[in-house]
Design an enzyme around this catalytic site. Structure first.
Site, PDB file in Angstrom:
ATOM      1  N   ARG A  37       0.851  -1.180   0.000  1.00  0.00           N
ATOM      2  CA  ARG A  37       0.000   0.000   0.000  1.00  0.00           C
ATOM      3  C   ARG A  37       0.886   1.229   0.000  1.00  0.00           C
ATOM      4  NH1 ARG A  37      -5.481   0.464   3.446  1.00  0.00           N
ATOM      5  NH2 ARG A  37      -5.803  -1.589   2.547  1.00  0.00           N
ATOM      6  N   SER A 139      -8.524   0.554  -0.345  1.00  0.00           N
ATOM      7  CA  SER A 139      -9.612   0.600   0.620  1.00  0.00           C
ATOM      8  C   SER A 139     -10.045   2.040   0.910  1.00  0.00           C
ATOM      9  CB  SER A 139      -9.186  -0.135   1.892  1.00  0.00           C
ATOM     10  OG  SER A 139     -10.294  -0.281   2.747  1.00  0.00           O
ATOM     11  N   ASP A 296     -17.095   1.591   3.087  1.00  0.00           N
ATOM     12  CA  ASP A 296     -15.882   2.290   2.643  1.00  0.00           C
ATOM     13  C   ASP A 296     -15.748   2.031   1.135  1.00  0.00           C
ATOM     14  OD1 ASP A 296     -15.127  -0.383   2.782  1.00  0.00           O
ATOM     15  OD2 ASP A 296     -13.150   0.013   3.600  1.00  0.00           O
ATOM     16  N   ASP A 298     -14.025   0.274  -0.935  1.00  0.00           N
ATOM     17  CA  ASP A 298     -13.944  -1.063  -1.544  1.00  0.00           C
ATOM     18  C   ASP A 298     -14.976  -2.013  -0.940  1.00  0.00           C
ATOM     19  OD1 ASP A 298     -12.558  -1.226   0.894  1.00  0.00           O
ATOM     20  OD2 ASP A 298     -11.287  -2.855   0.196  1.00  0.00           O
ATOM     21  N   ASP A 300     -15.593  -3.362   1.909  1.00  0.00           N
ATOM     22  CA  ASP A 300     -15.352  -4.490   2.822  1.00  0.00           C
ATOM     23  C   ASP A 300     -15.633  -4.107   4.275  1.00  0.00           C
ATOM     24  OD1 ASP A 300     -13.081  -2.914   3.229  1.00  0.00           O
ATOM     25  OD2 ASP A 300     -11.663  -4.578   3.164  1.00  0.00           O
ATOM     26  N   ARG A 301     -15.976  -2.824   4.503  1.00  0.00           N
ATOM     27  CA  ARG A 301     -16.287  -2.414   5.877  1.00  0.00           C
ATOM     28  C   ARG A 301     -17.633  -1.681   5.885  1.00  0.00           C
ATOM     29  NH1 ARG A 301     -11.621   0.199   8.913  1.00  0.00           N
ATOM     30  NH2 ARG A 301     -11.941   1.907   7.492  1.00  0.00           N
ATOM     31  N   THR A 374      -4.512  -8.726  15.766  1.00  0.00           N
ATOM     32  CA  THR A 374      -5.259  -7.702  15.027  1.00  0.00           C
ATOM     33  C   THR A 374      -5.247  -7.977  13.535  1.00  0.00           C
ATOM     34  OG1 THR A 374      -4.356  -6.208  16.658  1.00  0.00           O
ATOM     35  CG2 THR A 374      -5.481  -5.202  14.813  1.00  0.00           C
ATOM     36  N   GLU A 398     -13.798  -7.019  13.859  1.00  0.00           N
ATOM     37  CA  GLU A 398     -12.773  -6.179  14.475  1.00  0.00           C
ATOM     38  C   GLU A 398     -13.344  -4.770  14.655  1.00  0.00           C
ATOM     39  OE1 GLU A 398      -9.323  -6.050  11.958  1.00  0.00           O
ATOM     40  OE2 GLU A 398     -10.354  -4.974  10.371  1.00  0.00           O
ATOM     41  N   LYS A 412     -13.369  -9.641   5.925  1.00  0.00           N
ATOM     42  CA  LYS A 412     -14.456  -8.716   6.233  1.00  0.00           C
ATOM     43  C   LYS A 412     -15.240  -8.407   4.967  1.00  0.00           C
ATOM     44  CE  LYS A 412     -11.212  -4.785   6.448  1.00  0.00           C
ATOM     45  NZ  LYS A 412      -9.919  -5.475   6.407  1.00  0.00           N
TER      46      LYS A 412
END
Length: 586
Positions: A37, A139, A296, A298, A300-301, A374, A398, A412
């Site tokens: 990233r 993301s 978000d 992408d 996934d959240r 995490t 999470e 996720k």
């Protein structure tokens, strides 16, 4: 060979700008368990055509070494809508270059023909039994960034030692292979497949296994607003609602179409709170919607907000939504599984910096709860291990608003989480309950769990190292703090060094990593606080929680106690003035 990045470098050379060139070429992007990233731009420290080709060449060689049937099974590649005009980089271009690299070596590639949510990549790995998956996305990062996220054959993100193996293979394969730049070659290759139509059909079929109240969904008067924050989520959340027989949510018009500039938000991150949701609040008030679902970019959240009786909007924290979804998914499971013996094979997971509410529910209800390090890479891999042993992993979450509600995706997934939250809210509405009221009921039954998390920004790795060294040598060499202001420390776990004061041999059970900082303090008053560095941002984060047994309902007193603990933590352990740390600003 990209004319735009070439021109940037030539210009800097002509100007003799050594400082900027050092920034671009001083060090290569590090390939870790989260993949890559970084900002898009020229040089080996940025995401660009060349670094994507090099990364994929290394990854391809590493997969060849690990899978004798790679050329039979192949890989999947997905991408989001990010693009960077000045360097000519875009997620789609990077995905095509990566596909070209694999195809040139005779490896079949399932390349999505259009943007997709990140969870579709791990879903496709599992569904089509592929060797690996790549998702090109950054993301919720700022608009100039991009990323390269990698999944293994088990459908979960990679964990060590794969990151080191891939990293080494990248180092060994830096020179682009012949025709590496010519991505048009893939369009006529028999090795190129498009999984878009199949996966769209199968994914929405699979998540319907989590749909338990179709009749209520058809009848509900509850209205929802959805925002995809200029990302990929709009179409897929609409389809998910349709799959559950829910009326489609109102989409925030200014944010529903993908836009790599993210023009209406400062940060495209729904975790940052109300600022990102301003347009959603306005649309909900106009259309009489009670609940906002925000993905978000992408998808996934998921963030969720609900209008309160007072007219105020409450944005649920990741831990609060984790408590609600955990309660809901277990309740649905229990209502469909009358066999008491089955509960011994039921599991839920959360990460070590997330609320312990699932532990409290598990203790009372009799299923298993496990804590992991995490990040979803740990939860995804552990879930797969448990599923392979015949266990049912109902849910994992999470606190950073990530939820795995459906065993078909071992990561996720903000799409399934959005529609399951909508069904839960619709069901509760038939009982005249809001999400906020149900959250209070969960805490009344299982004990209040109050959390508070934030971060400091620090761009100097030396200062971060010093701060953590100071905590490990607080009262002389190799001594951790015995107290934090008025709060007595009763236990310490340091997952950087592997020390855990609560274990008989003082060795931590969870895996340790010397490359990142992470210390958890347990306090005599039942409080827990973890301090850790971020793998993807220049932040030192902290997470704190007070857990009260059921029956202790003085929530204001608990909040006050936690606030005081956090203030002490900031003052004595972070020392922001001395260390010149920048606070999180809303």
């Amino acid at each position: 060979q990209n004319p735009k990045t070439s021109a940037i470098v030539r210009q800097l050379v002509a100007e003799g700008n050594a400082t900027e060139l050092q920034k671009y070429f001083g060090s290569r992007m590090e390939f870790g368990t989260a993949g890559l990233r970084a900002a898009m731009g020229a040089g080996i420290s940025h995401m660009n055509d060349l670094t994507i080709i090099q990364t994929t060449q290394g990854f391809c060689r590493y997969l060849e070494k690990n899978f004798s049937d790679l050329k039979k099974r192949g890989v999947v590649i997905g991408f989001d809508a990010r693009a960077h005009l000045s360097s000519g980089g875009s997620s789609k271009r990077f995905a095509r270059l990566a596909a070209n690299t694999f195809i040139s070596q005779g490896v079949p590639v399932y390349l999505f023909s259009d943007i997709t949510p990140t969870p579709f990549v791990p879903y496709t790995v599992t569904h089509l039994k592929l060797c690996a998956g790549i998702m090109v996305t950054a993301s919720h990062n700022p608009k100039q960034d991009n990323g390269y996220k990698v999944y293994w054959e088990n459908g979960a993100q990679i964990i060590s030692p794969h990151d080191k193996g891939i990293s080494q293979a990248i180092e060994e394969n830096q020179e682009p292979w012949p025709r590496a730049w010519d991505d048009k070659l893939i369009d006529t290759s028999p090795l190129l497949h498009d999984p878009y139509a199949t996966v769209n059909k199968e994914y929405f079929k699979d998540i319907q296994k989590q749909c338990f109240h179709r009749n209520i969904n058809k009848e509900t008067n509850l209205k929802f607003v959805h925002t995809s924050v200029h990302g990929v989520g709009h179409k897929f959340v609409q389809l998910a609602f349709k799959a559950f027989d829910l009326s489609p949510p109102f989409a925030v018009p200014e944010q529903k179409d993908p836009d790599p500039e993210f023009p209406t938000v400062k940060y495209p991150n729904p975790e940052e709170g109300k600022g990102v949701l301003t347009l959603s609040f306005a649309l909900a008030d106009k259309d009489g919607a009670k609940i906002i679902l925000a993905n978000d970019p992408d998808a996934d959240r998921l963030a969720v907000a609900e209008k309160q009786e007072s007219g105020e909007w409450k944005v649920f924290s990741g831990n609060e939504l984790g408590a609600l979804l955990g309660w809901w998914i277990f309740t649905c499971w229990k209502n469909h599984n009358r066999d008491n013996c089955a509960i011994k094979d039921v599991y839920m997971l959360s990460s070590t910096v997330s609320s312990k509410i699932l532990r409290a529910i598990a203790l009372k209800e009799g299923f298993h709860f496990e804590e992991t390090l995490t990040g979803f890479k740990w939860m995804g891999n552990r879930a797969k291990q448990l599923m392979d042993q015949g266990k049912a992993v109902l849910f994992a979450f999470e606190e950073a608003i990530g939820y795995m509600c459906c065993p078909a995706v071992l990561d996720k997934d903000g799409v399934s989480a959005a529609v399951i939250t909508a069904e839960m809210a619709s069901f509760l509405a038939t009982r005249n309950l809001s999400l906020s009221q149900q959250l209070k009921a969960v805490y009344d039954e299982y004990g209040f769990h109050i959390t508070k998390a934030s971060y400091f920004i620090c761009h100097d790795p030396k200062v971060i190292q010093q701060l953590f060294d100071n905590l490990r040598n607080f009262d002389g060499k190799n001594t951790y703090p015995k107290s934090c202001g008025r709060f007595k420390v009763s236990g310490i776990r340091d997952l950087t060094t592997g020390y855990d004061s609560s274990q008989p041999d003082q060795k931590a059970i969870l895996p340790t990593s010397k490359s990142s900082q992470m210390i958890t303090f347990t306090f005599a008053n039942g409080g827990v606080a973890t301090m850790r560095t971020s793998g993807t941002e220049p932040k030192i984060k902290y997470y704190s929680e007070l857990c009260a047994p059921p029956g202790n309902s003085d929530i204001e007193q608990l909040k006050k106690e936690l606030d005081e603990l956090v203030n002490a933590l900031e003052k004595h352990f972070f020392q922001p003035e001395k260390n010149n740390l920048q606070r999180k600003t809303e």
